[in-house]
Design an enzyme around this catalytic site. Structure first.
Site, PDB file in Angstrom:
ATOM      1  CG  HIS A  29      11.216  38.034 -19.873  1.00  0.00           C
ATOM      2  ND1 HIS A  29      12.079  39.082 -20.037  1.00  0.00           N
ATOM      3  CD2 HIS A  29      10.551  38.279 -18.716  1.00  0.00           C
ATOM      4  CE1 HIS A  29      11.948  39.928 -19.018  1.00  0.00           C
ATOM      5  NE2 HIS A  29      11.028  39.459 -18.208  1.00  0.00           N
ATOM      6  CG  ASP A 128      15.259  38.573 -21.840  1.00  0.00           C
ATOM      7  OD1 ASP A 128      16.285  37.894 -21.630  1.00  0.00           O
ATOM      8  OD2 ASP A 128      14.133  38.194 -21.556  1.00  0.00           O
ATOM      9  CB  VAL A 317      -7.121  32.407 -20.692  1.00  0.00           C
ATOM     10  CG1 VAL A 317      -8.009  31.975 -19.541  1.00  0.00           C
ATOM     11  CG2 VAL A 317      -6.513  33.786 -20.437  1.00  0.00           C
ATOM     12  CG  HIS A 334      -0.307  43.539 -15.795  1.00  0.00           C
ATOM     13  ND1 HIS A 334      -0.814  43.050 -16.984  1.00  0.00           N
ATOM     14  CD2 HIS A 334       0.929  42.985 -15.694  1.00  0.00           C
ATOM     15  CE1 HIS A 334       0.074  42.255 -17.550  1.00  0.00           C
ATOM     16  NE2 HIS A 334       1.139  42.196 -16.783  1.00  0.00           N
ATOM     17  CD  GLU A 342      -0.309  39.357 -26.182  1.00  0.00           C
ATOM     18  OE1 GLU A 342       0.751  38.715 -26.181  1.00  0.00           O
ATOM     19  OE2 GLU A 342      -1.143  39.286 -25.248  1.00  0.00           O
ATOM     20  N   GLY A 357       6.822  47.005 -11.713  1.00  0.00           N
ATOM     21  CA  GLY A 357       7.757  46.982 -12.836  1.00  0.00           C
ATOM     22  C   GLY A 357       7.578  48.174 -13.760  1.00  0.00           C
ATOM     23  CG  ASP A 358       7.880  47.127 -17.807  1.00  0.00           C
ATOM     24  OD1 ASP A 358       7.070  46.495 -17.112  1.00  0.00           O
ATOM     25  OD2 ASP A 358       8.307  46.714 -18.898  1.00  0.00           O
ATOM     26  CD  GLN A 359       3.088  45.557 -14.432  1.00  0.00           C
ATOM     27  OE1 GLN A 359       2.381  45.906 -13.494  1.00  0.00           O
ATOM     28  NE2 GLN A 359       3.677  44.373 -14.466  1.00  0.00           N
TER      29      GLN A 359
HETATM   30  N1  UDP Z   1       9.812  42.321  -8.698  1.00  0.00           N
HETATM   31  C1  UDP Z   1       9.491  41.668  -7.559  1.00  0.00           C
HETATM   32  N2  UDP Z   1      10.506  41.291  -6.740  1.00  0.00           N
HETATM   33  C2  UDP Z   1      11.802  41.576  -7.025  1.00  0.00           C
HETATM   34  C3  UDP Z   1      12.106  42.226  -8.172  1.00  0.00           C
HETATM   35  C4  UDP Z   1      11.078  42.598  -8.981  1.00  0.00           C
HETATM   36  O1  UDP Z   1       8.333  41.458  -7.268  1.00  0.00           O
HETATM   37  O2  UDP Z   1      12.700  41.228  -6.252  1.00  0.00           O
HETATM   38  C5  UDP Z   1       8.765  42.727  -9.587  1.00  0.00           C
HETATM   39  C6  UDP Z   1       9.056  44.112 -10.056  1.00  0.00           C
HETATM   40  O3  UDP Z   1       8.396  45.059  -9.277  1.00  0.00           O
HETATM   41  C7  UDP Z   1       8.572  44.091 -11.435  1.00  0.00           C
HETATM   42  C8  UDP Z   1       8.362  42.689 -11.842  1.00  0.00           C
HETATM   43  O4  UDP Z   1       8.777  41.910 -10.737  1.00  0.00           O
HETATM   44  O5  UDP Z   1       7.329  44.670 -11.526  1.00  0.00           O
HETATM   45  C9  UDP Z   1       9.108  42.404 -13.081  1.00  0.00           C
HETATM   46  O6  UDP Z   1       9.014  43.505 -13.912  1.00  0.00           O
HETATM   47  P1  UDP Z   1       9.179  43.340 -15.412  1.00  0.00           P
HETATM   48  O7  UDP Z   1       8.366  44.377 -16.038  1.00  0.00           O
HETATM   49  O8  UDP Z   1      10.597  43.212 -15.726  1.00  0.00           O
HETATM   50  O9  UDP Z   1       8.500  41.916 -15.668  1.00  0.00           O
HETATM   51  P2  UDP Z   1       8.200  41.363 -17.048  1.00  0.00           P
HETATM   52  O10 UDP Z   1       6.828  41.840 -17.375  1.00  0.00           O
HETATM   53  O11 UDP Z   1       9.232  41.951 -17.933  1.00  0.00           O
HETATM   54  O12 UDP Z   1       8.311  39.900 -16.828  1.00  0.00           O
HETATM   55  N1  UDP Z   2      -0.879  35.418 -21.096  1.00  0.00           N
HETATM   56  C1  UDP Z   2      -1.740  34.478 -21.617  1.00  0.00           C
HETATM   57  N2  UDP Z   2      -2.634  33.877 -20.795  1.00  0.00           N
HETATM   58  C2  UDP Z   2      -2.715  34.136 -19.466  1.00  0.00           C
HETATM   59  C3  UDP Z   2      -1.834  35.120 -18.938  1.00  0.00           C
HETATM   60  C4  UDP Z   2      -0.940  35.734 -19.768  1.00  0.00           C
HETATM   61  O1  UDP Z   2      -1.706  34.177 -22.818  1.00  0.00           O
HETATM   62  O2  UDP Z   2      -3.544  33.548 -18.786  1.00  0.00           O
HETATM   63  C5  UDP Z   2       0.139  36.006 -21.979  1.00  0.00           C
HETATM   64  C6  UDP Z   2      -0.235  37.355 -22.518  1.00  0.00           C
HETATM   65  O3  UDP Z   2      -0.986  37.226 -23.711  1.00  0.00           O
HETATM   66  C7  UDP Z   2       1.119  37.991 -22.753  1.00  0.00           C
HETATM   67  C8  UDP Z   2       1.991  37.393 -21.655  1.00  0.00           C
HETATM   68  O4  UDP Z   2       1.330  36.217 -21.243  1.00  0.00           O
HETATM   69  O5  UDP Z   2       1.637  37.604 -24.002  1.00  0.00           O
HETATM   70  C9  UDP Z   2       2.156  38.308 -20.481  1.00  0.00           C
HETATM   71  O6  UDP Z   2       3.073  39.305 -20.775  1.00  0.00           O
HETATM   72  P1  UDP Z   2       2.882  40.790 -20.251  1.00  0.00           P
HETATM   73  O7  UDP Z   2       4.030  41.572 -20.764  1.00  0.00           O
HETATM   74  O8  UDP Z   2       1.543  41.284 -20.609  1.00  0.00           O
HETATM   75  O9  UDP Z   2       2.891  40.704 -18.682  1.00  0.00           O
HETATM   76  P2  UDP Z   2       3.734  39.857 -17.588  1.00  0.00           P
HETATM   77  O10 UDP Z   2       2.987  38.599 -17.440  1.00  0.00           O
HETATM   78  O11 UDP Z   2       5.124  39.670 -18.088  1.00  0.00           O
HETATM   79  O12 UDP Z   2       3.649  40.721 -16.382  1.00  0.00           O
END
Ligand code: UDP
Ligand code: UDP
Length: 445
Positions: A29, A128, A317, A334, A342, A357-359
């Site tokens: 975020h 957000d 990294v 993921h 990116e 999540g939204d993956q």
């Molecule tokens: N999640 C979790 N425990 C919770 C609520 C959510 O492990 O109590 C996980 C959820 O499955 C989701 C992730 O946390 O995959 C957050 O998703 P989101 O895509 O919003 O994370 P972001 O990439 O936006 O940080």
């Molecule tokens: N990221 C990074 N180095 C790391 C791990 C993550 O720079 O070792 C950055 C990545 O480039 C991205 C963000 O962290 O900008 C991760 O956001 P993403 O929505 O991919 O996944 P989330 O971590 O929220 O699940």
């Protein structure tokens, strides 16, 4: 660069637009919010960043400091959190707990804080909703399964926690869905060629449904200099020694820990695939909790096997630096929304392995847009009832498919061109920013 855009005299004569940015917890975020902040500064907005303390991860506080030193013109205010209320939290994920605390505290004290910001008063607040994600997921708000205009989202793609009615995740998601009609606009870090169907569906919904807010595709966001981290020397050095497009980069983002069994199977799979690899291991959700070294987590025997072809690290990294390195050809991801964008910007094809999540929604975008492929049959990550470790042979096979596919190579380069074009000076992204800022000015007249 600052003078590139919107530098017309007309704009400068009007009062400044003052934008408050309030990111919730987690690097996924914070990073897009800070990139948005940098773009808004470039468009002559005054920006105030609202943060909570202490941040959940170390990575967040480090990044906020670097950002504020790079942008002294941006003000920062701290938002005080109410104490944790255990009765509202049924999650063990520290990021989600923080999310909930921010939401509860906002009801209490966000408005007074916002009203206290002056010179000039705040024109707009950007915050957000529960998911910092692409157009696909935003369009899924409300009617989760059937979304006119885009392919229906199968139940299997819905985050498991969303199907548990009393989970914190479901609670936040559904409360925010109901609020969507109350906001003045929705910003999404995406661009047309990446998600044409979802963006069109959102625009159609605005046409047909009274009160549905306008949607601004403000992406793709790129990395800024303030994001530089020093700890990447070993990584850069290793990458410099590898042939062009020979390396597969493996990372699951900033907050996804995998089980030990899965980590080891993944390592074995990487050895088997025959390609060179750079693997970022994550053992804990929050960086502060990481205690054991990579040898302990992965096992010395496997570490030994991986030496020939791989570099394995277990720390933050500079992902964009890695993705932009010419040695990197593929990305096992993921498919978090930021990682997806990116990879597209740098023309690195993706093997999506969504964990939660939204993956899966993003993985669908990856597949449909031509950014890569999705190992659809692999289960969600985690340790729930239906959790199954994906085996080394399957991993090796998919990685080979990713690295060898000529058609994916062509498609990702095409998408990369579209991304570059959208983000270039005078491109569609700067037009969207001008439109957005114009809308904010009109609202404040
Ligand atoms: N999640 C979790 N425990 C919770 C609520 C959510 O492990 O109590 C996980 C959820 O499955 C989701 C992730 O946390 O995959 C957050 O998703 P989101 O895509 O919003 O994370 P972001 O990439 O936006 O940080
Ligand atoms: N990221 C990074 N180095 C790391 C791990 C993550 O720079 O070792 C950055 C990545 O480039 C991205 C963000 O962290 O900008 C991760 O956001 P993403 O929505 O991919 O996944 P989330 O971590 O929220 O699940």
């Amino acid at each position: 660069q600052c003078q590139n855009m919107a530098d017309s005299g007309e704009l400068l004569l009007r009062p400044e637009t003052h934008v408050g940015l309030f990111p919730s917890a987690g690097m996924g975020h914070l990073i897009p919010f800070l990139r948005l902040a940098a773009l808004l500064v470039r468009h002559h907005c005054r920006v105030t960043l609202i943060t909570t303390h202490p941040t959940v991860s170390l990575a967040e506080s480090n990044l906020v400091s670097r950002f504020l030193s790079a942008f002294p013109q941006v003000s920062q205010v701290s938002f005080d959190l109410l104490p944790l209320d255990p009765s509202t939290v049924n999650s063990t994920d520290p990021f989600w707990i923080r999310f909930e605390t921010i939401r509860r505290s906002a009801v209490h004290s966000l408005f007074p804080l916002l009203s206290s910001l002056s010179s000039p008063p705040l024109s707009v607040l950007v915050y957000d909703v529960s998911i910092a994600s692409g157009a696909g997921f935003v369009s899924a708000f409300g009617d989760v399964l059937e979304i006119p205009g885009i392919s229906p989202v199968p139940r299997s793609s819905i985050p498991p926690l969303l199907l548990v009615p009393d989970s914190l995740f479901a609670h936040i998601f559904f409360t925010d869905s109901a609020m969507l009609n109350k906001v003045d606009g929705i910003l999404i870090n995406t661009f047309k060629e990446l998600e044409p169907g979802a963006l069109e569906a959102l625009n159609n919904r605005k046409q047909s449904e009274q009160g549905f807010p306008p949607v601004f595709a403000v992406g793709p966001f790129e990395r800024f200099e303030f994001e530089d981290v020093d700890q990447c020397h070993a990584v850069s050095k290793w990458l410099d020694e590898q042939p062009e497009e020979s390396v597969v980069y493996v990372s699951f983002g900033s907050r996804t820990a995998q089980s030990r069994d899965q980590l080891r199977e993944l390592g074995e799979g990487l050895v088997k695939c025959g390609y060179r690899f750079l693997w970022v291991v994550k053992d804990k959700i929050v960086d502060k909790d990481e205690e054991e070294g990579v040898e302990m987590v992965v096992g010395e025997e496997l570490m030994d096997k991986m030496k020939d072809k791989g570099l394995v690290v277990k720390h933050w990294v500079d992902q964009e630096k890695i993705l932009s390195h010419k040695a990197v050809g593929g990305f096992v991801s993921h498919s978090g929304p930021n990682s997806m964008i990116e990879a597209v910007i740098h023309g690195v094809r993706i093997l999506a392995w969504p964990q939660n999540g939204d993956q899966r929604i993003c993985a669908d975008v990856v597949e449909e847009s031509g950014a890569g492929m999705w190992a659809r049959s692999w289960g969600w990550g985690g340790d729930g009832d239906h959790y199954e470790v994906v085996k080394r042979d399957e991993i090796a096979e998919k990685v080979r498919e990713l690295m060898e596919s000529q058609s994916l190579k062509v498609k990702i380069k095409r998408l990369q061109e579209a991304a570059k074009k959208a983000a270039q000076v005078g491109g569609v992204r700067s037009r969207v920013f001008m439109e957005l800022i114009e809308m904010w000015k009109m609202k404040n007249l």
